[in-house]
Design a protein around this motif. Structure first.
Motif, PDB file in Angstrom:
ATOM      1  N   GLN A 594      12.502   8.357   2.842  1.00  0.00           N
ATOM      2  CA  GLN A 594      11.905   7.222   2.140  1.00  0.00           C
ATOM      3  C   GLN A 594      10.753   6.636   2.954  1.00  0.00           C
ATOM      4  OE1 GLN A 594      12.469   5.741  -0.782  1.00  0.00           O
ATOM      5  NE2 GLN A 594      14.203   6.959  -1.478  1.00  0.00           N
ATOM      6  N   PHE A 595      10.932   6.544   4.263  1.00  0.00           N
ATOM      7  CA  PHE A 595       9.901   5.982   5.132  1.00  0.00           C
ATOM      8  C   PHE A 595       8.632   6.837   5.087  1.00  0.00           C
ATOM      9  CE2 PHE A 595       7.969   5.429   9.380  1.00  0.00           C
ATOM     10  CZ  PHE A 595       7.765   4.056   9.360  1.00  0.00           C
ATOM     11  N   ALA A 596       8.797   8.150   5.293  1.00  0.00           N
ATOM     12  CA  ALA A 596       7.635   9.045   5.249  1.00  0.00           C
ATOM     13  C   ALA A 596       7.041   9.110   3.852  1.00  0.00           C
ATOM     14  CB  ALA A 596       8.043  10.444   5.714  1.00  0.00           C
ATOM     15  N   GLY A 597       7.921   9.167   2.836  1.00  0.00           N
ATOM     16  CA  GLY A 597       7.454   9.281   1.461  1.00  0.00           C
ATOM     17  C   GLY A 597       6.681   8.073   0.995  1.00  0.00           C
ATOM     18  N   GLN A 598       7.146   6.877   1.350  1.00  0.00           N
ATOM     19  CA  GLN A 598       6.436   5.675   0.919  1.00  0.00           C
ATOM     20  C   GLN A 598       5.052   5.572   1.553  1.00  0.00           C
ATOM     21  OE1 GLN A 598       8.233   1.858   0.765  1.00  0.00           O
ATOM     22  NE2 GLN A 598      10.165   2.565  -0.096  1.00  0.00           N
ATOM     23  N   ILE A 599       4.945   5.947   2.827  1.00  0.00           N
ATOM     24  CA  ILE A 599       3.630   5.897   3.472  1.00  0.00           C
ATOM     25  C   ILE A 599       2.690   6.904   2.821  1.00  0.00           C
ATOM     26  CG2 ILE A 599       2.399   6.370   5.624  1.00  0.00           C
ATOM     27  CD1 ILE A 599       4.792   5.168   7.101  1.00  0.00           C
ATOM     28  N   ALA A 600       3.189   8.125   2.573  1.00  0.00           N
ATOM     29  CA  ALA A 600       2.349   9.147   1.940  1.00  0.00           C
ATOM     30  C   ALA A 600       1.942   8.726   0.528  1.00  0.00           C
ATOM     31  CB  ALA A 600       3.095  10.476   1.895  1.00  0.00           C
ATOM     32  N   LEU A 601       2.883   8.215  -0.247  1.00  0.00           N
ATOM     33  CA  LEU A 601       2.589   7.818  -1.628  1.00  0.00           C
ATOM     34  C   LEU A 601       1.636   6.637  -1.675  1.00  0.00           C
ATOM     35  CD1 LEU A 601       6.126   8.229  -3.240  1.00  0.00           C
ATOM     36  CD2 LEU A 601       4.107   9.633  -3.656  1.00  0.00           C
ATOM     37  N   ARG A 602       1.761   5.727  -0.733  1.00  0.00           N
ATOM     38  CA  ARG A 602       0.846   4.584  -0.717  1.00  0.00           C
ATOM     39  C   ARG A 602      -0.587   5.051  -0.468  1.00  0.00           C
ATOM     40  NH1 ARG A 602       1.998  -1.185  -1.493  1.00  0.00           N
ATOM     41  NH2 ARG A 602       0.034  -1.450  -2.565  1.00  0.00           N
ATOM     42  N   LEU A 603      -0.714   6.066   0.377  1.00  0.00           N
ATOM     43  CA  LEU A 603      -2.039   6.582   0.703  1.00  0.00           C
ATOM     44  C   LEU A 603      -2.693   7.313  -0.462  1.00  0.00           C
ATOM     45  CD1 LEU A 603      -1.329   7.842   4.320  1.00  0.00           C
ATOM     46  CD2 LEU A 603      -2.999   6.094   3.700  1.00  0.00           C
ATOM     47  N   VAL A 604      -1.891   7.842  -1.380  1.00  0.00           N
ATOM     48  CA  VAL A 604      -2.471   8.540  -2.531  1.00  0.00           C
ATOM     49  C   VAL A 604      -2.404   7.693  -3.802  1.00  0.00           C
ATOM     50  CG1 VAL A 604      -1.879  10.786  -1.570  1.00  0.00           C
ATOM     51  CG2 VAL A 604      -0.297   9.709  -3.170  1.00  0.00           C
ATOM     52  N   HIS A 605      -1.790   6.537  -3.728  1.00  0.00           N
ATOM     53  CA  HIS A 605      -1.625   5.665  -4.899  1.00  0.00           C
ATOM     54  C   HIS A 605      -2.769   4.664  -5.033  1.00  0.00           C
ATOM     55  CE1 HIS A 605      -0.233   1.734  -6.525  1.00  0.00           C
ATOM     56  NE2 HIS A 605       0.379   2.466  -7.426  1.00  0.00           N
ATOM     57  N   ASP A 606      -3.149   4.039  -3.918  1.00  0.00           N
ATOM     58  CA  ASP A 606      -4.116   2.942  -3.974  1.00  0.00           C
ATOM     59  C   ASP A 606      -5.544   3.457  -4.125  1.00  0.00           C
ATOM     60  OD1 ASP A 606      -1.951   1.358  -3.614  1.00  0.00           O
ATOM     61  OD2 ASP A 606      -2.433   0.750  -1.572  1.00  0.00           O
ATOM     62  N   HIS A 607      -6.401   2.581  -4.631  1.00  0.00           N
ATOM     63  CA  HIS A 607      -7.811   2.930  -4.775  1.00  0.00           C
ATOM     64  C   HIS A 607      -8.472   3.129  -3.420  1.00  0.00           C
ATOM     65  CE1 HIS A 607      -6.846   0.744  -8.532  1.00  0.00           C
ATOM     66  NE2 HIS A 607      -7.614   1.663  -9.080  1.00  0.00           N
ATOM     67  N   LEU A 608      -8.131   2.269  -2.454  1.00  0.00           N
ATOM     68  CA  LEU A 608      -8.714   2.340  -1.122  1.00  0.00           C
ATOM     69  C   LEU A 608      -7.628   2.628  -0.096  1.00  0.00           C
ATOM     70  CD1 LEU A 608     -11.156  -0.689  -1.228  1.00  0.00           C
ATOM     71  CD2 LEU A 608     -11.707   1.715  -1.535  1.00  0.00           C
ATOM     72  N   LEU A 609      -7.965   3.405   0.920  1.00  0.00           N
ATOM     73  CA  LEU A 609      -7.026   3.722   1.988  1.00  0.00           C
ATOM     74  C   LEU A 609      -6.710   2.457   2.781  1.00  0.00           C
ATOM     75  CD1 LEU A 609      -8.628   7.042   3.281  1.00  0.00           C
ATOM     76  CD2 LEU A 609      -6.674   6.802   1.736  1.00  0.00           C
ATOM     77  N   GLN A 610      -5.441   2.125   2.858  1.00  0.00           N
ATOM     78  CA  GLN A 610      -5.040   0.911   3.579  1.00  0.00           C
ATOM     79  C   GLN A 610      -4.933   1.206   5.071  1.00  0.00           C
ATOM     80  OE1 GLN A 610      -1.973  -1.648   2.226  1.00  0.00           O
ATOM     81  NE2 GLN A 610      -2.212  -1.101   0.088  1.00  0.00           N
ATOM     82  N   MET A 611      -6.067   1.246   5.729  1.00  0.00           N
ATOM     83  CA  MET A 611      -6.084   1.508   7.161  1.00  0.00           C
ATOM     84  C   MET A 611      -6.654   0.304   7.897  1.00  0.00           C
ATOM     85  SD  MET A 611      -6.926   5.546   7.559  1.00  0.00           S
ATOM     86  CE  MET A 611      -5.851   6.761   6.748  1.00  0.00           C
ATOM     87  N   ASP A 612      -6.038   0.001   9.017  1.00  0.00           N
ATOM     88  CA  ASP A 612      -6.343  -1.220   9.770  1.00  0.00           C
ATOM     89  C   ASP A 612      -7.532  -0.984  10.700  1.00  0.00           C
ATOM     90  OD1 ASP A 612      -6.342  -3.583  11.110  1.00  0.00           O
ATOM     91  OD2 ASP A 612      -4.180  -3.642  11.413  1.00  0.00           O
ATOM     92  N   LEU A 613      -8.718  -1.288  10.214  1.00  0.00           N
ATOM     93  CA  LEU A 613      -9.939  -1.023  10.976  1.00  0.00           C
ATOM     94  C   LEU A 613     -10.046  -1.869  12.236  1.00  0.00           C
ATOM     95  CD1 LEU A 613     -12.477  -0.849   8.022  1.00  0.00           C
ATOM     96  CD2 LEU A 613     -11.442   1.061   9.239  1.00  0.00           C
ATOM     97  N   MET A 614      -9.505  -3.072  12.202  1.00  0.00           N
ATOM     98  CA  MET A 614      -9.700  -3.991  13.316  1.00  0.00           C
ATOM     99  C   MET A 614      -8.756  -3.726  14.487  1.00  0.00           C
ATOM    100  SD  MET A 614     -12.238  -5.456  12.144  1.00  0.00           S
ATOM    101  CE  MET A 614     -12.495  -6.517  13.556  1.00  0.00           C
ATOM    102  N   LYS A 615      -7.766  -2.863  14.288  1.00  0.00           N
ATOM    103  CA  LYS A 615      -6.812  -2.590  15.367  1.00  0.00           C
ATOM    104  C   LYS A 615      -7.499  -1.910  16.545  1.00  0.00           C
ATOM    105  CE  LYS A 615      -2.367  -3.081  16.179  1.00  0.00           C
ATOM    106  NZ  LYS A 615      -1.589  -4.295  15.912  1.00  0.00           N
ATOM    107  N   TYR A 616      -8.353  -0.931  16.239  1.00  0.00           N
ATOM    108  CA  TYR A 616      -9.071  -0.248  17.308  1.00  0.00           C
ATOM    109  C   TYR A 616     -10.036  -1.195  18.023  1.00  0.00           C
ATOM    110  CZ  TYR A 616      -7.621   4.626  16.982  1.00  0.00           C
ATOM    111  OH  TYR A 616      -6.905   5.796  17.063  1.00  0.00           O
ATOM    112  N   ASN A 617     -10.552  -2.146  17.298  1.00  0.00           N
ATOM    113  CA  ASN A 617     -11.450  -3.122  17.919  1.00  0.00           C
ATOM    114  C   ASN A 617     -10.743  -3.845  19.066  1.00  0.00           C
ATOM    115  OD1 ASN A 617     -13.790  -4.809  18.169  1.00  0.00           O
ATOM    116  ND2 ASN A 617     -12.691  -6.391  17.057  1.00  0.00           N
ATOM    117  N   LYS A 618      -9.492  -4.223  18.844  1.00  0.00           N
ATOM    118  CA  LYS A 618      -8.724  -4.906  19.888  1.00  0.00           C
ATOM    119  C   LYS A 618      -8.445  -3.979  21.069  1.00  0.00           C
ATOM    120  CE  LYS A 618      -6.371  -7.856  16.497  1.00  0.00           C
ATOM    121  NZ  LYS A 618      -5.051  -8.198  15.884  1.00  0.00           N
ATOM    122  N   ILE A 619      -8.136  -2.713  20.777  1.00  0.00           N
ATOM    123  CA  ILE A 619      -7.816  -1.763  21.849  1.00  0.00           C
ATOM    124  C   ILE A 619      -9.044  -1.491  22.719  1.00  0.00           C
ATOM    125  CG2 ILE A 619      -7.119   0.618  22.314  1.00  0.00           C
ATOM    126  CD1 ILE A 619      -5.399   0.460  19.781  1.00  0.00           C
TER     127      ILE A 619
END
Length: 769
Positions: A594-619
């Motif tokens: 369920q954990f892997a499936g929900q992440i994969a499905l969310r990535l192919v379900h939404d119009h835009l990829l829900q990726m956290d752009l600002m996380k790398y900025n902090k690193i």
């Protein structure tokens, strides 16, 4: 048809048409726009233009104007019928075209804000099923009884890479994907590995004692025979060798005795080689491993991934390439021994006491405590087969998320490979069924991959990456690793790209196990504190992230802080895993799926990829701040070693550029008119480029394959840049200032290049950076 009837009704009934006037004015002082909307009728408009509207419906004397009625002659009746038919046909065509337009033109939701819940909306060719419905469907289809059946089908006593049993399991996966109606294909590679000799053996002899012949082995060890003085080195970590150096222990030419665990065998051997050791013997200490003292260990010592004899390029056919070796192959002997063998040696060691930090009971070893080590591993050619199946997306079919699991193992490998392969196949079945029978239409594709030769260092997966790197880095936007996902029940760990942290956090809150969400069950002090961990080099997801620049993740249920002790042994059976999970393998596998499936499905379900752009900025900022502080300390203490240069200022400026362009992309997502799929695709492609652009273009992928400047391995990483500064800080005259400044410059250019790429078009660079 409704639209056609409405149009015809208005024509015949003489209803006035209304229109909408939009007046858009942008408030340049803030983020908000004001939209003025005014509705008016034709009559209102004409009143404003002429000052009066009486003449429209009345004669000059104020009486209603009566239109003379046509006579009902045959000619007039035919004319009226033809007119009505023509109007009907026109109206029907208008309605049909409008209806078709809704069917074939999926659109992105307007003003989609990143990382917020997407609003359910029909999108024509790819209807956006409500996310809660998607989760319910997956939960209904991925069940414990189904996984129990898969466990029985994919369990094997032995299925080493390239063996007949491995190929048989690959064929089963292939037939399952075919049964699910997926597009399927295979990928063959011809690899070279090391196996123990068929007619001979490896051996060790302590002093004048009896000859020991361990059955376990470490693939890719240097072969030969030598004799050296034994030296106990705890786990063989860099910190352990520093403690020995601080005690002025001579490590040159020594045979290191190190405990299994903490880090991979390849890292232990590489650390020992840096200390000029001649050989390494790895054993399972009874404080870490509770199995019998005669249990053998298996593994590899290639400090990298893939076929080490074709570094940087695929093993399609060895005859096509000149002979070459990976820089990660060790130049010293390495061998595993059993607990019983190690105990007999450790009890007889003399010399100094070990560092107090180790808490060990034995001595370190004396120069007279000699051990003879002989390794006779033989190179072996193997044909391996990767198996793939794909569920094609309905909008961006050439963009895909990949879920993968290794199929091979040293022995039974129930936790190492059987559970992951079973979850992979059951996820493929569940999602295929959702598409075929429940109306789910993913916008992007999902690739399911069954790898071979995972035990030799993710060989199958890495060779695939090397073979199709140019296309994969542009089209694969996430890799989810399913290896070893169930090893216990008291803990949960996740390692992944910072771009995926928001998705991971959401999935932890949504997926339930034993009635509670994973976050509530395992992340009481915060998920980043209790669950998040650093991805290690021996993780199968690591080459996807650090070699190919594809955002990747790996996860597992654990037994608290202890590692699963049966990996790399012949004891990794269903019975042992049942004991480690209190008989909850199926239940935990469902939650993992369920954990892997929900992440994969969310990535192919939404119009835009829900990726956290600002996380790398902090690193990036965190690393640059540390480098800058250390550099200033060196410049104050030893100004002649590190003179004032603009190099560090350039690094700071590049960091600021990345921060600005990240914010700019977020604003583009929020403010752009996203009413077409092409705009969604352009923005998603810009998001996908972030990870790939962190791969340093200034180093050789053959010499340094893990080129990621933040998560990779080597002197090019921002983390490694602190080491020369530590040497400068203590006034080491051998510290190379020019090398340090060169590394800073290359890191600066890499970060600036990533910022340029995020900015989008070249003509936008001057405004953005």
């Amino acid at each position: 048809m409704d639209q056609a009837r409405s149009t015809i009704s208005k024509i015949f009934n003489g209803e006035p048409h209304s229109y909408t006037r939009f007046n858009l004015t942008q408030n340049m002082e803030g983020d908000n726009s004001q939209v003025e909307m005014k509705l008016s009728s034709d009559m209102d408009e004409e009143v404003r233009e002429n000052g009066t509207g009486d003449h429209l419906n009345h004669t000059s004397n104020g009486r209603p104007h009566i239109v003379q009625r046509f006579k009902r002659t045959p000619k007039n009746l035919c004319f009226m019928a033809a007119t009505a038919l023509l109007v009907f046909i026109i109206g029907y065509l208008i309605g049909y075209v409008a209806h078709r337009k809704r069917d074939v033109a999926p659109v992105c939701a307007p003003s989609v804000r990143p990382f917020e819940e997407a609003v359910g909306r029909e999108t024509g060719a790819a209807p956006l099923m409500d996310w809660d419905d998607v989760k319910k469907l997956l939960a209904q289809k991925l069940t414990a009884p189904k996984l129990d059946g898969a466990f029985r089908e994919f369990s094997k006593v032995s299925h080493r890479a390239g063996s007949a049993e491995d190929e048989m399991l690959g064929d089963k996966v292939f037939q399952k994907f075919k049964e699910f109606g997926m597009k399927i294909w295979t990928d063959e590679h011809f690899i070279k590995v090391q196996d123990p000799p068929v007619s001979g053996f490896n051996k060790i002899v302590y002093k004048n004692g009896p000859e020991e012949r361990p059955k376990g082995f470490l693939s890719y060890s240097k072969t030969g025979s030598l004799t050296g003085a034994a030296l106990y080195a705890s786990y063989g970590q860099e910190g352990d060798f520093r403690l020995l150096r601080d005690k002025s222990v001579n490590m040159n030419g020594r045979v290191m005795l190190v405990r299994a665990g903490k880090i991979s065998p390849a890292e232990k051997v590489a650390n020992a080689a840096k200390m000029n050791a001649s050989a390494v013997l790895i054993y399972p200490d009874p404080t870490d491993y509770s199995f019998g003292d005669q249990t053998d260990l298996y593994g590899h010592v290639h400090l990298g991934s893939g076929d080490p004899y074709t570094p940087g390029f695929p093993s399609f056919n060895h005859t096509q390439f000149p002979p070459v070796e990976s820089s990660g192959l060790p130049q010293i002997l390495a061998q595993t021994i059993t607990q019983a063998m190690a105990t007999r040696i450790l009890r007889q060691l003399g010399g100094e006491n070990p560092p107090e930090e180790w808490g060990s009971y034995n001595k370190l070893g004396h120069e007279n405590d000699t051990i003879t080590v002989e390794v006779n591993n033989v190179p072996t050619e193997k044909k391996i087969i990767n198996v793939f199946g794909v569920i094609k997306g309905f909008v961006d079919a050439d963009r895909y998320v990949v879920l993968g699991a290794q199929r091979d193992s040293w022995g039974p490998g129930f936790a190492a490979s059987t559970v992951g392969t079973s979850v992979l196949v059951e996820l493929a079945r569940s999602i295929s069924d959702m598409v075929k029978n429940d109306g789910f239409k993913p916008r992007r594709s999902i690739v399911f991959a069954s790898w071979s030769a995972g035990e030799y260092g993710s060989v199958g997966a890495t060779e695939w990456l090397e073979g199709y790197l140019s296309s994969l880095s542009m089209k694969a936007f996430t890799y989810i690793n399913l290896d070893g996902i169930v090893t216990g029940r008291n803990g949960f760990k996740v390692a992944g790209s910072p771009l995926l942290h928001t998705l991971i956090k959401n999935a932890l809150n949504e997926v339930k196990n034993n009635g509670n969400s994973l976050a509530k069950q395992f992340a009481r002090s915060g998920w980043e504190t209790n669950i998040l961990e650093t991805m290690k080099m021996d993780n199968a997801a690591y080459p996807f992230l650090a070699f190919s620049g594809i955002p990747s993740m790996s996860f597992r249920f654990t037994s608290g802080n202890k590692d699963y002790q049966y990996f790399g042994t012949m004891l990794d059976t269903q019975e042992k895993l049942n004991a480690a999970t209190s008989g909850q393998i199926s239940q935990l596998a469902v939650a993992a799926g369920q954990f892997a499936g929900q992440i994969a499905l969310r990535l192919v379900h939404d119009h835009l990829l829900q990726m956290d752009l600002m996380k790398y900025n902090k690193i990036i900022r965190s690393n640059v701040v540390k480098i800058n502080l250390k550099a200033k300390q060196v410049q104050r203490t030893w100004p002649q070693l590190l003179p004032q240069t603009p190099t560090l200022q350039w690094l700071i400026a590049a960091t600021a550029s990345f921060s600005r362009t990240s914010l700019s992309l977020l604003k583009d997502i929020q403010n752009s008119d996203l009413e077409d799929t092409e705009m969604c695709r352009i923005i998603n492609d810009r998001i996908m480029m972030v990870e790939r652009n962190f791969l340093s273009p200034y180093i050789s992928p053959r010499e340094t394959p893990f080129r990621h400047i933040l998560l990779g391995s080597g002197s090019h990483t921002l983390k490694a840049l602190a080491s020369p500064l530590d040497a400068h800080r203590i006034g080491n005259p051998d510290a190379d200032t020019n090398l340090f400044l060169n590394q800073i410059a290359l890191a600066t250019l890499t970060i600036q290049g990533c910022a340029n790429s995020l900015a989008g078009d070249f003509w936008a660079l001057n405004d953005e950076i």
